[in-house]
Design a protein around this motif. Structure first.
Motif, mmCIF file in Angstrom:
data_model
loop_
_atom_site.group_PDB
_atom_site.id
_atom_site.type_symbol
_atom_site.label_atom_id
_atom_site.label_comp_id
_atom_site.label_asym_id
_atom_site.label_seq_id
_atom_site.Cartn_x
_atom_site.Cartn_y
_atom_site.Cartn_z
ATOM 1 N N MET A 60 1.234 3.421 12.337
ATOM 2 C CA MET A 60 0.562 2.130 12.253
ATOM 3 C C MET A 60 1.084 1.241 11.138
ATOM 4 O O MET A 60 0.738 0.057 11.061
ATOM 5 N N ALA A 61 1.916 1.790 10.242
ATOM 6 C CA ALA A 61 2.472 1.014 9.130
ATOM 7 C C ALA A 61 1.345 0.297 8.378
ATOM 8 O O ALA A 61 0.340 0.915 8.042
ATOM 9 N N SER A 62 1.466 -1.020 8.171
ATOM 10 C CA SER A 62 0.491 -1.730 7.333
ATOM 11 C C SER A 62 -0.874 -1.945 7.981
ATOM 12 O O SER A 62 -1.812 -2.374 7.302
ATOM 13 N N VAL A 63 -1.017 -1.639 9.257
ATOM 14 C CA VAL A 63 -2.360 -1.656 9.851
ATOM 15 C C VAL A 63 -3.222 -0.590 9.167
ATOM 16 O O VAL A 63 -4.447 -0.638 9.198
ATOM 17 N N SER A 64 -2.553 0.350 8.486
ATOM 18 C CA SER A 64 -3.261 1.354 7.681
ATOM 19 C C SER A 64 -4.090 0.707 6.581
ATOM 20 O O SER A 64 -5.108 1.273 6.151
ATOM 21 N N LYS A 65 -3.655 -0.455 6.103
ATOM 22 C CA LYS A 65 -4.352 -1.106 4.984
ATOM 23 C C LYS A 65 -5.819 -1.382 5.306
ATOM 24 O O LYS A 65 -6.702 -0.962 4.555
ATOM 25 N N PRO A 66 -6.131 -2.087 6.404
ATOM 26 C CA PRO A 66 -7.553 -2.279 6.715
ATOM 27 C C PRO A 66 -8.205 -1.049 7.331
ATOM 28 O O PRO A 66 -9.337 -0.688 6.976
ATOM 29 N N VAL A 67 -7.501 -0.390 8.253
ATOM 30 C CA VAL A 67 -8.082 0.702 9.031
ATOM 31 C C VAL A 67 -8.426 1.911 8.161
ATOM 32 O O VAL A 67 -9.461 2.552 8.355
ATOM 33 N N GLY A 68 -7.569 2.205 7.194
ATOM 34 C CA GLY A 68 -7.812 3.353 6.329
ATOM 35 C C GLY A 68 -8.334 2.973 4.962
ATOM 36 O O GLY A 68 -9.463 3.298 4.588
ATOM 37 N N THR A 69 -7.529 2.223 4.211
ATOM 38 C CA THR A 69 -7.829 1.970 2.800
ATOM 39 C C THR A 69 -9.009 1.029 2.586
ATOM 40 O O THR A 69 -9.944 1.344 1.845
ATOM 41 N N ALA A 70 -8.972 -0.153 3.209
ATOM 42 C CA ALA A 70 -9.996 -1.164 2.927
ATOM 43 C C ALA A 70 -11.385 -0.732 3.382
ATOM 44 O O ALA A 70 -12.376 -0.947 2.673
ATOM 45 N N ILE A 71 -11.483 -0.135 4.561
ATOM 46 C CA ILE A 71 -12.793 0.335 5.027
ATOM 47 C C ILE A 71 -13.343 1.382 4.063
ATOM 48 O O ILE A 71 -14.536 1.380 3.728
ATOM 49 N N SER A 72 -12.477 2.257 3.581
ATOM 50 C CA SER A 72 -12.911 3.290 2.634
ATOM 51 C C SER A 72 -13.378 2.675 1.319
ATOM 52 O O SER A 72 -14.397 3.091 0.751
ATOM 53 N N ILE A 73 -12.644 1.681 0.834
ATOM 54 C CA ILE A 73 -13.047 0.991 -0.396
ATOM 55 C C ILE A 73 -14.397 0.300 -0.210
ATOM 56 O O ILE A 73 -15.272 0.351 -1.088
ATOM 57 N N MET A 74 -14.605 -0.331 0.944
ATOM 58 C CA MET A 74 -15.875 -1.012 1.198
ATOM 59 C C MET A 74 -17.034 -0.025 1.296
ATOM 60 O O MET A 74 -18.173 -0.362 0.968
ATOM 61 N N GLN A 75 -16.758 1.196 1.728
ATOM 62 C CA GLN A 75 -17.796 2.224 1.704
ATOM 63 C C GLN A 75 -18.222 2.516 0.265
ATOM 64 O O GLN A 75 -19.415 2.670 -0.022
ATOM 65 N N LEU A 76 -17.257 2.566 -0.644
ATOM 66 C CA LEU A 76 -17.589 2.813 -2.051
ATOM 67 C C LEU A 76 -18.395 1.659 -2.632
ATOM 68 O O LEU A 76 -19.283 1.866 -3.462
ATOM 69 N N GLY A 84 3.306 10.531 2.310
ATOM 70 C CA GLY A 84 2.523 10.237 3.514
ATOM 71 C C GLY A 84 1.075 9.891 3.254
ATOM 72 O O GLY A 84 0.408 9.313 4.116
ATOM 73 N N ASN A 85 0.565 10.248 2.083
ATOM 74 C CA ASN A 85 -0.813 9.903 1.702
ATOM 75 C C ASN A 85 -0.748 8.630 0.874
ATOM 76 O O ASN A 85 -0.580 8.667 -0.338
ATOM 77 N N SER A 86 -0.858 7.481 1.553
ATOM 78 C CA SER A 86 -0.584 6.225 0.861
ATOM 79 C C SER A 86 -1.507 5.111 1.327
ATOM 80 O O SER A 86 -1.844 5.022 2.510
ATOM 81 N N GLY A 87 -1.878 4.240 0.406
ATOM 82 C CA GLY A 87 -2.806 3.169 0.724
ATOM 83 C C GLY A 87 -2.202 2.019 1.487
ATOM 84 O O GLY A 87 -2.915 1.227 2.106
ATOM 85 N N ASN A 88 -0.874 1.908 1.475
ATOM 86 C CA ASN A 88 -0.209 0.779 2.138
ATOM 87 C C ASN A 88 0.242 1.092 3.553
ATOM 88 O O ASN A 88 0.417 0.193 4.376
ATOM 89 N N ALA A 89 0.457 2.359 3.871
ATOM 90 C CA ALA A 89 0.932 2.791 5.187
ATOM 91 C C ALA A 89 0.725 4.295 5.286
ATOM 92 O O ALA A 89 0.545 4.967 4.270
ATOM 93 N N GLY A 90 0.768 4.817 6.514
ATOM 94 C CA GLY A 90 0.636 6.265 6.666
ATOM 95 C C GLY A 90 -0.297 6.711 7.767
ATOM 96 O O GLY A 90 -0.262 7.865 8.193
ATOM 97 N N VAL A 91 -1.159 5.807 8.259
ATOM 98 C CA VAL A 91 -2.064 6.167 9.353
ATOM 99 C C VAL A 91 -1.286 6.205 10.666
ATOM 100 O O VAL A 91 -0.476 5.319 10.946
ATOM 101 N N PHE A 92 -1.535 7.233 11.460
ATOM 102 C CA PHE A 92 -1.024 7.327 12.828
ATOM 103 C C PHE A 92 -2.230 7.240 13.761
ATOM 104 O O PHE A 92 -3.262 7.868 13.513
ATOM 105 N N SER A 93 -2.099 6.460 14.835
ATOM 106 C CA SER A 93 -3.237 6.288 15.737
ATOM 107 C C SER A 93 -2.750 5.849 17.111
ATOM 108 O O SER A 93 -1.558 5.582 17.313
#
Length: 398
Positions: A92-108, A269-278
């Motif tokens: 997913m490349a940078s789609v990882s930013k909202p899908v993984g990182t940002a949603i997780s940050i908003m949970q915090l 592979g564990n990175s906030g900018n990219a790394g999600v596969f979907s």
């Protein structure tokens, strides 16, 4: 024995419901004109014929249901031709930013573990702000500045130099570089898209929670929603479902490893900018949840007000067009097309050729997944994304 059987049936039933994909309906039942919508087929096939992409998967979500899902072309051209399938998994490349990182940050944020206005230095030791040369004062870089790409951090980092200095992988070396590298401008005065913003957010989350980003998102986002084919660092048993990316100098292709150099070489592979596969089905679930106040199939990942805040451009940087992890109307948002809501539509693209567009007003999402960097990083999908978005929007009649 009877109790054991009942328990097993309950577990199996629960698992099926838990990973339930969106209900598939005809375009007509979703309030869309099928004769208008089918125009996307010619547009995508034309892009394949021009050599812009090897193949694609398109999913259209309307009112929480899958109104259209189709695969086109091939997922691989090298070392052998392999047909694209609707369940193909993409980097997913940078789609990882909202899908993984940002949603997780908003949970915090909604858990009371950090504020959007917090100074990043509260969570990362030695993280420097912007030095105002006129006053000599240091200006804080805040969590919200990272999320909206208005922090002043450089767009990227010299991956090869950092590998030579720190080795590979070296997550600590990377965040040490980011913590002290040159800041390009005073926070909130400009928009500059930066992968370093989201690698920083990754480290903020990890320092607060004590767990890796990949483990946090898996447990608190992907597994909660039943996104059964979404993960960081996919296991080898999923490789046969994954679309390969770029061919390397030694003749191999990147498969199952993130394409982005910082994410792959420095962060493992564990990175906030990219790394999600979907895949399309899983992203459709996420889109449905985002259009339903953070909930899908009785499972919630964000509160209603959190979703509203996350997808709204902050007033302080309204001219920039970026919401919290998403793109609403910045100069990067051409993939939104011309017909969806001009300010409330939120989206993101990925370097490998992926994209997701969500219009909460018409309750429509467009998920277009391609691996344009395969076998060589020469393909282009900028125009294709907008054309597809326009056809989907133009097919809405109810």
């Amino acid at each position: 024995m009877k109790r054991i059987l009942i328990s097993l049936i309950a577990i199996v039933t629960s698992a099926v419901l838990f990973s339930q994909p969106l209900q598939r309906v005809s375009p007509e039942k979703a309030g869309m004109d099928p004769n208008r919508l089918v125009r996307v087929d010619n547009i995508i096939n034309s892009s394949i014929e021009k050599g812009e992409i090897p193949g694609a998967v398109l999913a259209v979500v309307r009112d929480g249901k899958m109104a259209y899902i189709k695969s086109y072309g091939n997922k691989a051209l090298y070392p052998k031709i392999e047909k694209m399938e609707v369940n193909t998994i993409f980097d997913m490349a940078s789609v990882s930013k909202p899908v993984g990182t940002a949603i997780s940050i908003m949970q915090l944020v909604e858990q009371g573990k950090l504020r959007l206005s917090d100074n990043v230095a509260m969570y990362i030791e030695g993280f420097k702000g912007y030095l105002d040369t006129e006053t000599g004062k240091s200006i804080d870089i805040r969590i919200v500045d990272l999320l909206t790409h208005t922090s002043g951090l450089p767009p990227y980092a010299p991956a090869a130099e950092l590998v030579a200095k720190y080795g590979s992988p070296s997550p600590q070396g990377l965040i040490e570089y980011i913590a002290t590298c040159k800041r390009d401008f005073r926070p909130t005065t400009k928009f500059q898209y930066s992968c370093l913003n989201f690698i920083t957010l990754q480290n903020v989350l990890q320092n607060i929670t004590g767990v890796k980003l990949q483990d946090y998102t898996q447990k608190n986002v992907f597994d909660v929603l039943g996104m059964s084919h979404t993960t960081f660092n996919p296991k080898p048993e999923l490789y046969n479902m994954i679309a390969p990316t770029e061919k390397q100098k030694d003749g191999t292709v990147i498969l199952g490893l993130v394409h982005d150099p910082l994410a792959r070489l420095l962060n493992g592979g564990n990175s906030g900018n990219a790394g999600v596969f979907s895949n399309a089905d899983d992203l459709a679930i996420l889109a449905a949840a985002m259009m339903n106040g953070g909930e899908y199939n009785g499972k919630r990942v964000l509160g209603n007000l959190t979703v509203e805040t996350m997808t709204r451009v902050p007033a302080e940087v309204s001219a920039m067009g970026r919401s919290l992890g998403w793109d609403n109307y910045s100069s990067y948002a051409s993939n939104n097309g011309n017909l969806f809501h001009p300010t409330k539509t939120f989206s993101h693209t990925g370097y490998t050729g992926t994209s997701i567009v969500i219009d909460p007003v018409s309750k429509t999402a467009v998920i277009l997944l391609t691996n344009r960097v395969h076998p060589e990083d020469k393909g282009s999908v900028v125009r294709l994304r907008a054309l597809v978005a326009n056809v989907v929007a133009g097919s809405i009649v109810k």
